[in-house]
Design a protein around this motif. Structure first.
Motif, PDB file in Angstrom:
ATOM      1  N   PHE A 169      71.899 -62.515 -11.285  1.00 55.03           N
ATOM      2  CA  PHE A 169      73.055 -62.061 -11.610  1.00 55.03           C
ATOM      3  C   PHE A 169      73.818 -63.104 -11.581  1.00 55.03           C
ATOM      4  CE2 PHE A 169      77.357 -60.504  -9.982  1.00 55.03           C
ATOM      5  CZ  PHE A 169      77.412 -59.490 -11.082  1.00 55.03           C
ATOM      6  N   ALA A 170      74.940 -62.887 -12.850  1.00 56.08           N
ATOM      7  CA  ALA A 170      76.149 -63.688 -12.874  1.00 56.08           C
ATOM      8  C   ALA A 170      77.455 -62.915 -13.031  1.00 56.08           C
ATOM      9  CB  ALA A 170      75.937 -64.559 -14.236  1.00 56.08           C
ATOM     10  N   LEU A 171      78.311 -63.445 -12.590  1.00 58.79           N
ATOM     11  CA  LEU A 171      79.831 -62.898 -12.637  1.00 58.79           C
ATOM     12  C   LEU A 171      80.689 -63.720 -12.986  1.00 58.79           C
ATOM     13  CD1 LEU A 171      81.950 -60.618 -11.929  1.00 58.79           C
ATOM     14  CD2 LEU A 171      82.140 -61.791  -9.884  1.00 58.79           C
ATOM     15  N   ASP A 172      81.517 -63.326 -14.231  1.00 56.82           N
ATOM     16  CA  ASP A 172      82.604 -64.238 -14.649  1.00 56.82           C
ATOM     17  C   ASP A 172      83.830 -63.420 -14.939  1.00 56.82           C
ATOM     18  OD1 ASP A 172      84.443 -65.878 -16.187  1.00 56.82           O
ATOM     19  OD2 ASP A 172      82.817 -65.909 -18.318  1.00 56.82           O
ATOM     20  N   HIS A 173      84.923 -63.809 -13.818  1.00 55.19           N
ATOM     21  CA  HIS A 173      85.636 -63.114 -13.514  1.00 55.19           C
ATOM     22  C   HIS A 173      87.107 -63.851 -13.964  1.00 55.19           C
ATOM     23  CE1 HIS A 173      88.934 -60.908 -11.125  1.00 55.19           C
ATOM     24  NE2 HIS A 173      87.843 -60.019 -10.948  1.00 55.19           N
TER      25      HIS A 173
END
Length: 120
Positions: A46-50
């Motif tokens: 998983f990857a999150l870009d916030h």
């Protein structure tokens, strides 16, 4: 013989995943803070870009992020499905301000969320 072939090559590839339903379940679990069930929807890679909190990678890092960040109150428009991506726009209240936020949840062939991008 045909069923054996489908089993051999992976039947899930031919099944239409309901990404919209999974995305709505994700939102519901996030608001309810039911993170043990929510994390099962997340892929290991998983990857999150916030837009505010930056980037993070991995299911374990995301779980720590969930525990450290309260979900803001808000309302969400109907999700739009584009292939394996579900786009959702919402109105949230954060720091006594109303913000419009956009999100894009990307799914694996197995129906796990592998990437979330959030922007204003």
């Amino acid at each position: 013989l045909k069923l054996q072939f489908l089993y051999f090559i992976g039947y899930n590839r031919f099944r239409k995943m309901d990404f919209k339903a999974i995305a709505l379940k994700f939102l519901d679990l996030r608001v309810k803070k039911e993170y043990d069930e929510l994390i099962d929807l997340i892929d290991e890679n998983f990857a999150l870009d916030h837009f505010r909190d930056g980037k993070l990678n991995g299911k374990d890092e995301y779980r720590k992020y969930l525990d450290a960040n309260e979900p803001p109150p808000g309302t969400w428009e109907e999700p739009i499905v584009e292939g394996n991506v579900v786009k959702i726009t919402g109105q949230i209240k954060k720091f006594m301000m109303n913000w419009t936020v956009h999100s894009a949840l990307t799914f694996t062939d197995e129906g796990k969320i592998c990437d979330i991008k959030l922007w204003r």
